[in-house]
Write a protein that holds these residues in place. Structure first.
Motif, PDB file in Angstrom:
ATOM      1  N   GLY A   1       0.795  -1.227   0.000  1.00 44.07           N
ATOM      2  CA  GLY A   1       0.000   0.000   0.000  1.00 44.07           C
ATOM      3  C   GLY A   1       0.824   1.271   0.000  1.00 44.07           C
ATOM      4  N   SER A   2       2.151   1.136  -0.065  1.00 45.33           N
ATOM      5  CA  SER A   2       3.000   2.330   0.021  1.00 45.33           C
ATOM      6  C   SER A   2       3.115   3.070  -1.312  1.00 45.33           C
ATOM      7  N   LEU A   3       2.756   2.423  -2.421  1.00 43.98           N
ATOM      8  CA  LEU A   3       2.896   3.072  -3.728  1.00 43.98           C
ATOM      9  C   LEU A   3       1.582   3.713  -4.160  1.00 43.98           C
ATOM     10  N   GLY A   4       1.661   4.913  -4.685  1.00 44.56           N
ATOM     11  CA  GLY A   4       0.483   5.598  -5.209  1.00 44.56           C
ATOM     12  C   GLY A   4       0.053   4.998  -6.540  1.00 44.56           C
ATOM     13  N   GLY A   5      -1.145   5.376  -6.986  1.00 43.96           N
ATOM     14  CA  GLY A   5      -1.722   4.821  -8.206  1.00 43.96           C
ATOM     15  C   GLY A   5      -0.845   5.007  -9.425  1.00 43.96           C
ATOM     16  N   ARG A   6      -0.233   6.152  -9.521  1.00 44.32           N
ATOM     17  CA  ARG A   6       0.579   6.411 -10.703  1.00 44.32           C
ATOM     18  C   ARG A   6       1.819   5.511 -10.737  1.00 44.32           C
ATOM     19  N   SER A   7       2.449   5.335  -9.582  1.00 43.50           N
ATOM     20  CA  SER A   7       3.615   4.443  -9.532  1.00 43.50           C
ATOM     21  C   SER A   7       3.219   3.013  -9.853  1.00 43.50           C
ATOM     22  N   VAL A   8       2.044   2.594  -9.345  1.00 42.61           N
ATOM     23  CA  VAL A   8       1.587   1.221  -9.597  1.00 42.61           C
ATOM     24  C   VAL A   8       1.316   1.026 -11.091  1.00 42.61           C
ATOM     25  N   SER A   9       0.624   1.976 -11.728  1.00 42.16           N
ATOM     26  CA  SER A   9       0.336   1.780 -13.156  1.00 42.16           C
ATOM     27  C   SER A   9       1.620   1.891 -13.984  1.00 42.16           C
ATOM     28  N   ASP A  10       2.572   2.715 -13.554  1.00 43.39           N
ATOM     29  CA  ASP A  10       3.852   2.801 -14.271  1.00 43.39           C
ATOM     30  C   ASP A  10       4.601   1.466 -14.194  1.00 43.39           C
ATOM     31  N   VAL A  11       4.626   0.858 -12.999  1.00 39.55           N
ATOM     32  CA  VAL A  11       5.345  -0.406 -12.862  1.00 39.55           C
ATOM     33  C   VAL A  11       4.607  -1.514 -13.616  1.00 39.55           C
ATOM     34  N   GLU A  12       3.294  -1.432 -13.661  1.00 47.69           N
ATOM     35  CA  GLU A  12       2.514  -2.409 -14.439  1.00 47.69           C
ATOM     36  C   GLU A  12       2.846  -2.261 -15.934  1.00 47.69           C
ATOM     37  N   ALA A  13       2.994  -1.020 -16.386  1.00 48.22           N
ATOM     38  CA  ALA A  13       3.376  -0.781 -17.786  1.00 48.22           C
ATOM     39  C   ALA A  13       4.736  -1.421 -18.080  1.00 48.22           C
ATOM     40  N   TYR A  14       5.651  -1.288 -17.136  1.00 51.10           N
ATOM     41  CA  TYR A  14       6.980  -1.892 -17.312  1.00 51.10           C
ATOM     42  C   TYR A  14       6.882  -3.419 -17.375  1.00 51.10           C
ATOM     43  N   ILE A  15       6.064  -4.000 -16.517  1.00 46.87           N
ATOM     44  CA  ILE A  15       5.861  -5.454 -16.540  1.00 46.87           C
ATOM     45  C   ILE A  15       5.264  -5.872 -17.901  1.00 46.87           C
ATOM     46  N   PHE A  16       4.336  -5.093 -18.421  1.00 47.34           N
ATOM     47  CA  PHE A  16       3.745  -5.404 -19.735  1.00 47.34           C
ATOM     48  C   PHE A  16       4.819  -5.347 -20.827  1.00 47.34           C
ATOM     49  N   GLN A  17       5.633  -4.306 -20.766  1.00 49.68           N
ATOM     50  CA  GLN A  17       6.690  -4.168 -21.775  1.00 49.68           C
ATOM     51  C   GLN A  17       7.629  -5.381 -21.722  1.00 49.68           C
ATOM     52  N   MET A  18       8.007  -5.779 -20.503  1.00 47.75           N
ATOM     53  CA  MET A  18       8.941  -6.897 -20.347  1.00 47.75           C
ATOM     54  C   MET A  18       8.318  -8.224 -20.770  1.00 47.75           C
ATOM     55  N   ASN A  19       6.989  -8.294 -20.802  1.00 46.75           N
ATOM     56  CA  ASN A  19       6.309  -9.507 -21.260  1.00 46.75           C
ATOM     57  C   ASN A  19       5.981  -9.466 -22.754  1.00 46.75           C
ATOM     58  N   GLY A  20       6.439  -8.416 -23.434  1.00 44.88           N
ATOM     59  CA  GLY A  20       6.275  -8.351 -24.882  1.00 44.88           C
ATOM     60  C   GLY A  20       4.964  -7.781 -25.375  1.00 44.88           C
ATOM     61  N   PHE A  21       4.161  -7.199 -24.479  1.00 42.05           N
ATOM     62  CA  PHE A  21       2.932  -6.539 -24.932  1.00 42.05           C
ATOM     63  C   PHE A  21       3.322  -5.199 -25.557  1.00 42.05           C
ATOM     64  N   PRO A  22       2.703  -4.831 -26.672  1.00 38.03           N
ATOM     65  CA  PRO A  22       3.122  -3.629 -27.383  1.00 38.03           C
ATOM     66  C   PRO A  22       2.743  -2.331 -26.660  1.00 38.03           C
ATOM     67  N   ALA A  23       3.589  -1.316 -26.813  1.00 38.74           N
ATOM     68  CA  ALA A  23       3.272   0.022 -26.299  1.00 38.74           C
ATOM     69  C   ALA A  23       2.289   0.690 -27.248  1.00 38.74           C
ATOM     70  N   GLY A  24       1.546   1.655 -26.707  1.00 40.13           N
ATOM     71  CA  GLY A  24       0.646   2.455 -27.534  1.00 40.13           C
ATOM     72  C   GLY A  24       0.977   3.915 -27.320  1.00 40.13           C
ATOM     73  N   THR A  25      -0.028   4.771 -27.461  1.00 39.18           N
ATOM     74  CA  THR A  25       0.238   6.201 -27.364  1.00 39.18           C
ATOM     75  C   THR A  25      -0.261   6.820 -26.069  1.00 39.18           C
ATOM     76  N   ILE A  26      -1.119   6.100 -25.328  1.00 42.12           N
ATOM     77  CA  ILE A  26      -1.634   6.668 -24.084  1.00 42.12           C
ATOM     78  C   ILE A  26      -1.190   5.826 -22.900  1.00 42.12           C
ATOM     79  N   ASP A  27      -1.127   6.471 -21.725  1.00 46.53           N
ATOM     80  CA  ASP A  27      -0.705   5.766 -20.517  1.00 46.53           C
ATOM     81  C   ASP A  27      -1.802   4.828 -20.007  1.00 46.53           C
ATOM     82  N   LEU A  28      -1.366   3.778 -19.349  1.00 48.82           N
ATOM     83  CA  LEU A  28      -2.268   2.968 -18.546  1.00 48.82           C
ATOM     84  C   LEU A  28      -2.750   3.887 -17.419  1.00 48.82           C
ATOM     85  N   PRO A  29      -4.061   4.000 -17.207  1.00 45.35           N
ATOM     86  CA  PRO A  29      -4.539   4.965 -16.220  1.00 45.35           C
ATOM     87  C   PRO A  29      -4.133   4.618 -14.784  1.00 45.35           C
ATOM     88  N   PRO A  30      -4.092   5.620 -13.898  1.00 41.58           N
ATOM     89  CA  PRO A  30      -3.572   5.411 -12.545  1.00 41.58           C
ATOM     90  C   PRO A  30      -4.578   4.866 -11.537  1.00 41.58           C
TER      91      PRO A  30
END
Ligand code: HEC
Length: 144
Positions: free
Chosen positions: A100-129
């Motif tokens: 619970g120590s991470l805010g929504g934005r940090s959590v969605s940013d780290v989730e984006a990184y996990i997606f990238q590392m699993n080979g899911f493609p990037a798009g143009t908008i952020d994963l929402p927080p």
């Protein structure tokens, strides 16, 4: 009926707010549709290094009891769940030594990184927080 009405109120509020991200990530989307941005994944990499790598490893391969966050074991665990489910899991239970120590934005940013590392493609908008804005976007282990 009440439920439906309040959902519609929420939906129109989001449209009124011009929330492009929420609108774009509506039903039927999967992680193969570009659900995060490359810049977000780069931010997430830093969040990961500071808060996750000591247990899950620099390469996300897992160490001892901390499971891998890449590859088939991870993807099998999360196949057919939603990006919101994974967000909630990370937000509420991780880092294991300080949940619970991470805010929504940090959590969605780290989730984006996990997606990238699993080979899911990037798009143009952020994963929402927050999970509500993610809607029902699905995690699928293989491209549909
Ligand atoms: C202190 C060690 C530790 C830290 C730090 C930590 N984790 Fe974990 N994590 C674990 C352990 C152990 C498990 C498995 C047991 C459990 O789920 O509680 C786990 C489970 C998970 C799972 C579930 C994996 C699956 O396949 O079901 C995810 C996702 C996850 N961690 C993400 C993260 C993220 C993202 C961070 C950084 C924000 C993080 N963890 C930080 C130890 C840690």
């Amino acid at each position: 009926m009440m439920m439906r009405k309040s959902l519609m109120v929420v939906a129109s509020a989001m449209v009124l707010a011009g929330s492009f991200a929420a609108k774009a990530q509506s039903d039927g989307r999967t992680v193969w549709d570009g659900t995060y941005s490359a810049a977000q994944a780069t931010r997430g990499k830093a969040v990961y290094a500071a808060n996750c790598a000591m247990c899950h490893g620099e390469t996300l391969a897992g160490i001892d009891v901390a499971p891998p966050l890449v590859g088939s074991a991870f993807l099998n665990n999360w196949n057919s769940t939603t990006t919101a489910d994974l967000f909630t899991r990370i937000h509420d239970t991780m880092p294991l030594n300080n949940p619970g120590s991470l805010g929504g934005r940090s959590v969605s940013d780290v989730e984006a990184y996990i997606f990238q590392m699993n080979g899911f493609p990037a798009g143009t908008i952020d994963l929402p927080p927050n999970p509500a804005m993610m809607g029902t976007t699905k995690i699928l282990s293989t491209k549909p």
